[in-house]
Design an enzyme around this catalytic site. Structure first.
Site, PDB file in Angstrom:
ATOM      1  N   ASN A  83     -49.769 -50.935 -30.481  1.00 42.09           N
ATOM      2  CA  ASN A  83     -49.897 -49.456 -29.898  1.00 42.09           C
ATOM      3  C   ASN A  83     -49.183 -48.681 -31.322  1.00 42.09           C
ATOM      4  O   ASN A  83     -48.127 -48.743 -31.427  1.00 42.09           O
ATOM      5  CB  ASN A  83     -48.887 -49.192 -28.897  1.00 42.09           C
ATOM      6  CG  ASN A  83     -48.753 -47.761 -28.525  1.00 42.09           C
ATOM      7  OD1 ASN A  83     -49.381 -46.902 -29.055  1.00 42.09           O
ATOM      8  ND2 ASN A  83     -47.667 -47.456 -27.454  1.00 42.09           N
ATOM      9  N   TRP A  84     -50.163 -48.095 -31.763  1.00 41.91           N
ATOM     10  CA  TRP A  84     -49.847 -47.453 -33.178  1.00 41.91           C
ATOM     11  C   TRP A  84     -48.916 -46.196 -32.820  1.00 41.91           C
ATOM     12  O   TRP A  84     -48.379 -45.551 -33.767  1.00 41.91           O
ATOM     13  CB  TRP A  84     -51.036 -46.842 -33.999  1.00 41.91           C
ATOM     14  CG  TRP A  84     -51.772 -48.250 -34.393  1.00 41.91           C
ATOM     15  CD1 TRP A  84     -51.535 -49.449 -34.282  1.00 41.91           C
ATOM     16  CD2 TRP A  84     -52.971 -48.033 -35.424  1.00 41.91           C
ATOM     17  NE1 TRP A  84     -52.690 -50.207 -34.951  1.00 41.91           N
ATOM     18  CE2 TRP A  84     -53.318 -49.274 -35.775  1.00 41.91           C
ATOM     19  CE3 TRP A  84     -53.617 -47.106 -36.072  1.00 41.91           C
ATOM     20  CZ2 TRP A  84     -54.314 -49.782 -36.551  1.00 41.91           C
ATOM     21  CZ3 TRP A  84     -54.666 -47.221 -37.007  1.00 41.91           C
ATOM     22  CH2 TRP A  84     -54.994 -48.432 -37.169  1.00 41.91           C
ATOM     23  N   LYS A  85     -49.021 -45.427 -31.592  1.00 40.82           N
ATOM     24  CA  LYS A  85     -48.351 -44.296 -31.438  1.00 40.82           C
ATOM     25  C   LYS A  85     -48.781 -43.091 -32.334  1.00 40.82           C
ATOM     26  O   LYS A  85     -49.911 -43.399 -32.657  1.00 40.82           O
ATOM     27  CB  LYS A  85     -46.884 -44.655 -31.332  1.00 40.82           C
ATOM     28  CG  LYS A  85     -46.452 -45.507 -30.505  1.00 40.82           C
ATOM     29  CD  LYS A  85     -44.927 -45.641 -30.250  1.00 40.82           C
ATOM     30  CE  LYS A  85     -44.667 -46.891 -29.453  1.00 40.82           C
ATOM     31  NZ  LYS A  85     -43.184 -46.921 -28.892  1.00 40.82           N
ATOM     32  N   HIS A  87     -47.569 -44.853 -20.649  1.00 42.43           N
ATOM     33  CA  HIS A  87     -46.766 -45.270 -21.437  1.00 42.43           C
ATOM     34  C   HIS A  87     -45.486 -44.358 -21.169  1.00 42.43           C
ATOM     35  O   HIS A  87     -45.473 -43.296 -20.789  1.00 42.43           O
ATOM     36  CB  HIS A  87     -47.179 -45.159 -22.982  1.00 42.43           C
ATOM     37  CG  HIS A  87     -46.049 -45.734 -23.887  1.00 42.43           C
ATOM     38  ND1 HIS A  87     -44.954 -45.228 -24.176  1.00 42.43           N
ATOM     39  CD2 HIS A  87     -46.088 -46.899 -24.336  1.00 42.43           C
ATOM     40  CE1 HIS A  87     -44.298 -45.956 -25.011  1.00 42.43           C
ATOM     41  NE2 HIS A  87     -45.129 -47.115 -25.016  1.00 42.43           N
ATOM     42  N   GLU A 117     -43.422 -43.038 -23.112  1.00 38.71           N
ATOM     43  CA  GLU A 117     -43.170 -41.918 -23.998  1.00 38.71           C
ATOM     44  C   GLU A 117     -44.129 -40.538 -23.258  1.00 38.71           C
ATOM     45  O   GLU A 117     -43.652 -39.505 -23.226  1.00 38.71           O
ATOM     46  CB  GLU A 117     -43.616 -42.090 -25.347  1.00 38.71           C
ATOM     47  CG  GLU A 117     -42.589 -43.009 -25.807  1.00 38.71           C
ATOM     48  CD  GLU A 117     -43.190 -43.807 -26.936  1.00 38.71           C
ATOM     49  OE1 GLU A 117     -44.217 -43.828 -27.417  1.00 38.71           O
ATOM     50  OE2 GLU A 117     -42.499 -44.788 -27.228  1.00 38.71           O
ATOM     51  N   GLU A 142     -42.405 -52.729 -20.056  1.00 36.52           N
ATOM     52  CA  GLU A 142     -41.899 -52.144 -21.122  1.00 36.52           C
ATOM     53  C   GLU A 142     -40.584 -51.437 -20.778  1.00 36.52           C
ATOM     54  O   GLU A 142     -40.654 -50.325 -20.326  1.00 36.52           O
ATOM     55  CB  GLU A 142     -42.695 -51.129 -21.912  1.00 36.52           C
ATOM     56  CG  GLU A 142     -43.937 -51.639 -22.573  1.00 36.52           C
ATOM     57  CD  GLU A 142     -44.380 -50.889 -23.691  1.00 36.52           C
ATOM     58  OE1 GLU A 142     -44.808 -51.469 -24.785  1.00 36.52           O
ATOM     59  OE2 GLU A 142     -44.593 -49.460 -23.781  1.00 36.52           O
ATOM     60  N   GLY A 188     -38.456 -49.317 -29.401  1.00 39.19           N
ATOM     61  CA  GLY A 188     -37.997 -48.626 -30.769  1.00 39.19           C
ATOM     62  C   GLY A 188     -36.515 -48.491 -30.871  1.00 39.19           C
ATOM     63  O   GLY A 188     -36.105 -47.920 -31.842  1.00 39.19           O
ATOM     64  N   SER A 215     -39.579 -53.606 -28.769  1.00 39.86           N
ATOM     65  CA  SER A 215     -38.971 -54.192 -30.045  1.00 39.86           C
ATOM     66  C   SER A 215     -39.354 -55.700 -30.198  1.00 39.86           C
ATOM     67  O   SER A 215     -38.586 -56.701 -30.907  1.00 39.86           O
ATOM     68  CB  SER A 215     -37.335 -54.189 -29.931  1.00 39.86           C
ATOM     69  OG  SER A 215     -37.064 -52.710 -29.994  1.00 39.86           O
ATOM     70  N   GLY A 265     -45.253 -51.960 -30.891  1.00 41.35           N
ATOM     71  CA  GLY A 265     -45.013 -50.637 -31.261  1.00 41.35           C
ATOM     72  C   GLY A 265     -44.992 -50.869 -33.069  1.00 41.35           C
ATOM     73  O   GLY A 265     -45.907 -51.269 -33.650  1.00 41.35           O
ATOM     74  N   GLY A 266     -43.825 -50.913 -33.248  1.00 43.60           N
ATOM     75  CA  GLY A 266     -43.273 -50.614 -34.963  1.00 43.60           C
ATOM     76  C   GLY A 266     -44.012 -51.853 -35.530  1.00 43.60           C
ATOM     77  O   GLY A 266     -44.645 -51.677 -36.650  1.00 43.60           O
TER      78      GLY A 266
END
Ligand code: 13P
Length: 250
Positions: free
Chosen positions: A9-11, A94, A96, A166, A172, A212, A233-234
């Site tokens: 998930n590049w966000k 998500h 966010e 999640e 993150g 994470s 993510g990251g």
């Protein structure tokens, strides 16, 4: 259990102009993958991502969609638009988007129903805040999120859905859920699905962990019985890290 899927998930990261080369890098780095590999990108990166993934084992996903077919919804993107581009997956709900974009269990449900009707595979995110975990209501909350998300979805369609657990406190933050904490909730999700549908449907659903997950901690998480993959993510923004996670999923 469900098919193994590792999805990035590049966000809100990476530019359209760097997407083609980066997806090619992911294709190279994950050659021989024994799981499904997906890159979920910002809307504006989807076209070059699909182009780079064409004819390879890598699939492309979006990070959201609108639940209406078309019309006066300025700034929105429909399921048909995504499918027409060659997009195969879409992240829905998500945390966010729930926090910053008024996403609710109701809009999540509408989006899942629409995505499935257009042949897109939804990756549905559920998870609790730290406050909710500390109050001991994690599984109650997840049960509500899952039941509302799957409302009106047939067993046949439900089997195609990917659920991503999640925990919000792990996203993150570098603070991963322990292998056992993640397994407990992912197993709980499978039980909720078995009660809503049947054992076979619950077993067919891919249940991912996200929060994470990285090259160092992925092996322990992915070895758990009810964790069939990850939503990353990251670590999905660096091809070698992402490839290490993909290699651990088999
Ligand atoms: P991080 O892997 O950066 O914690 O993000 C997880 C996530 O939100 C994936 O959807």
């Amino acid at each position: 259990m469900g098919k193994y899927i590792i999805a990035g998930n590049w966000k809100m990261n990476k530019l359209p102009s760097e997407t083609y080369d980066f997806v090619k890098e992911v294709v190279e780095a994950t050659k021989g993958a024994e799981c499904e590999v997906v890159c979920c990108t910002p809307y504006v990166c989807l076209a070059p991502a699909v182009e780079a993934a064409k004819g390879t084992h890598v699939k492309i996903g979006a990070e959201n969609l609108h639940f209406e077919d078309s019309g006066a919804f300025t700034g929105e993107i429909s399921a048909d638009m995504l499918a027409d581009l060659g997009v195969e997956y879409v992240i829905i709900g998500h945390s966010e988007r729930r926090a910053y974009n008024n996403e609710t269990d109701e809009t999540v449900n509408k989006k899942i129903v629409k995505a499935l009707s257009k042949g897109l595979i939804p990756i549905v995110c559920v998870g609790e805040s730290l406050e909710e975990r500390e109050a001991g209501i994690t599984m109650d909350l997840i049960a509500i999120q899952i039941k509302k998300a799957f409302a009106g979805v047939s067993a046949e369609d439900a089997a195609k859905v990917v659920v991503a657990y999640e925990p919000i406190w792990a996203i993150g933050t570098g603070k991963t859920a322990t292998d056992d904490q993640a397994e407990e909730v992912c197993g709980g999700i499978r039980n909720i699905l078995a009660a809503l549908y049947d054992e076979a449907t619950a077993k067919a659903v891919t249940i991912q962990y996200g929060g994470s997950m990285n090259a160092k901690n992925c092996a322990g998480l992915l070895a758990k019985e009810n964790i069939d993959g990850g939503l990353i993510g990251g670590a999905s923004l660096k091809a070698p890290d992402f490839a290490t996670i993909v290699a651990a999923a088999k």
